[in-house]
Design a protein around this motif. Structure first.
Motif, short mmCIF file in Angstrom:
data_model
loop_
_atom_site.label_atom_id
_atom_site.label_comp_id
_atom_site.label_asym_id
_atom_site.label_seq_id
_atom_site.Cartn_x
_atom_site.Cartn_y
_atom_site.Cartn_z
N ILE A 152 0.84 -1.20 0.00
CA ILE A 152 0.00 0.00 0.00
C ILE A 152 0.87 1.25 0.00
O ILE A 152 0.62 2.22 -0.73
CB ILE A 152 -0.94 -0.01 1.22
N SER A 153 1.93 1.24 0.80
CA SER A 153 2.86 2.37 0.86
C SER A 153 3.55 2.58 -0.49
O SER A 153 3.75 3.72 -0.93
CB SER A 153 3.89 2.15 1.96
N ALA A 154 3.90 1.49 -1.15
CA ALA A 154 4.60 1.59 -2.44
C ALA A 154 3.68 2.15 -3.52
O ALA A 154 4.15 2.84 -4.44
CB ALA A 154 5.12 0.22 -2.86
N ILE A 182 2.26 -5.23 -10.62
CA ILE A 182 2.20 -6.20 -9.52
C ILE A 182 1.52 -5.60 -8.30
O ILE A 182 0.61 -6.19 -7.72
CB ILE A 182 3.61 -6.71 -9.15
N ILE A 183 1.94 -4.40 -7.90
CA ILE A 183 1.41 -3.83 -6.66
C ILE A 183 -0.03 -3.35 -6.82
O ILE A 183 -0.84 -3.48 -5.89
CB ILE A 183 2.31 -2.70 -6.11
N ILE A 184 -0.37 -2.83 -7.99
CA ILE A 184 -1.76 -2.41 -8.21
C ILE A 184 -2.68 -3.61 -8.16
O ILE A 184 -3.76 -3.58 -7.53
CB ILE A 184 -1.90 -1.67 -9.56
N ASN A 185 -2.28 -4.69 -8.81
CA ASN A 185 -3.12 -5.90 -8.81
C ASN A 185 -3.19 -6.55 -7.43
O ASN A 185 -4.15 -7.26 -7.12
CB ASN A 185 -2.58 -6.91 -9.83
N ALA A 186 -2.18 -6.31 -6.60
CA ALA A 186 -2.16 -6.91 -5.26
C ALA A 186 -2.99 -6.12 -4.25
O ALA A 186 -3.31 -6.64 -3.17
CB ALA A 186 -0.72 -7.01 -4.75
N CYS A 190 -4.48 -7.09 -0.47
CA CYS A 190 -3.90 -6.44 0.71
C CYS A 190 -4.99 -5.89 1.61
O CYS A 190 -4.90 -6.01 2.85
CB CYS A 190 -2.96 -5.31 0.27
N VAL A 191 -6.01 -5.30 1.01
CA VAL A 191 -7.12 -4.76 1.80
C VAL A 191 -7.84 -5.89 2.53
O VAL A 191 -8.22 -5.75 3.69
CB VAL A 191 -8.08 -3.96 0.90
N ASP A 192 -8.02 -7.02 1.86
CA ASP A 192 -8.67 -8.17 2.51
C ASP A 192 -7.84 -8.66 3.70
O ASP A 192 -8.40 -9.04 4.74
CB ASP A 192 -8.86 -9.31 1.50
#
Length: 245
Positions: A152-154, A182-186, A190-192
């Protein structure tokens, strides 16, 4: 899905947020949505006096008059309470539909992640972020929560993306574009992870309160009958004194 603000809500919030001493530093509606989402997730309460300074990047907004201030603060509290209610009813969900994702929405996703991270950072110990990296006994579930916060920070801060992934021997570094995808799709996962962790912590907090209440009740001694003398020492029957309430 916890929906984003409507166009009308966004305009009203933009007007309130523009009251900041430096509007360029205050949140925009997407950041505010993520921020309230983070506050609603957080098991420990965060008082408005604490989070308002983050929203407006100052000690407070510059409203025109008392009515303007009452309307502005009142509307912010109304929106905030909506998030708290959704969280209490286990209906706080990731607000973006990735099947309809556009370039403009990606900007909102980044802003939303920024607000979310700022909300989480008001109680970093809730998310395992106060552990020392040298500690070798960090629970696996806490490591997962920390990784979610790092992603989320990234998303929120581009300069943190280059150090996000550790390379295996002989592995080629990922490009900026690859990391971004990668981070957008993750992010939804992450929220879950944060939601599940917050639910466990909240249930533990409630159980601890209930246990503390039971212990207090036990220490108070046996239950007072309605016709017994009131324990307050008034000399009246309990039902006609403290028991009348």
């Amino acid at each position: 899905m916890m929906k984003m603000f409507t166009a009308g809500e966004g305009r009203k919030l933009e007007n309130i947020l523009s009251k900041a001493p430096d509007p360029d530093l205050s949140f925009n509606p997407a950041q505010l949505h993520g921020f309230f989402f983070g506050l609603a997730l957080t098991p420990e309460p965060v008082m408005p006096s604490e989070w308002l300074t983050i929203v407006f990047a100052s000690d407070g907004p510059l409203f025109e008059n008392e009515k303007d201030a009452q309307d502005g603060f009142g509307y912010l509290m109304e929106i905030y309470n909506r998030f708290i209610t959704a969280s209490n009813n286990d209906k706080l969900y990731f607000p973006f539909d990735y099947d309809k994702l556009t370039g403009k929405m990606l900007v909102d996703v980044e802003d939303w992640a920024h607000g979310l991270f700022e909300g989480l950072m008001l109680r970093p110990h809730n998310w395992g972020l106060t552990y020392e990296d040298s500690e070798g006994d960090i629970p696996e579930e806490i490591l997962e929560v920390r990784d979610a916060c790092a992603i989320i920070s990234a998303i929120a801060f581009e300069e943190e993306r280059s150090d996000l992934f550790e390379l295996e021997p002989g592995e080629q570094p990922k490009s900026d574009e690859e990391i971004y995808v990668i981070i957008i799709n993750a992010l939804p996962d992450c929220v879950d992870i944060l939601r599940d962790h917050a639910k466990v912590m909240r249930e533990a907090f409630v159980a601890a309160l209930r246990e503390s209440s039971n212990e207090t009740t036990t220490r108070r001694g046996p239950k007072v009958g309605r016709n017994d003398p009131c324990p307050c020492g008034s000399g009246r029957k309990y039902k006609k004194c403290c028991g009348a309430n």
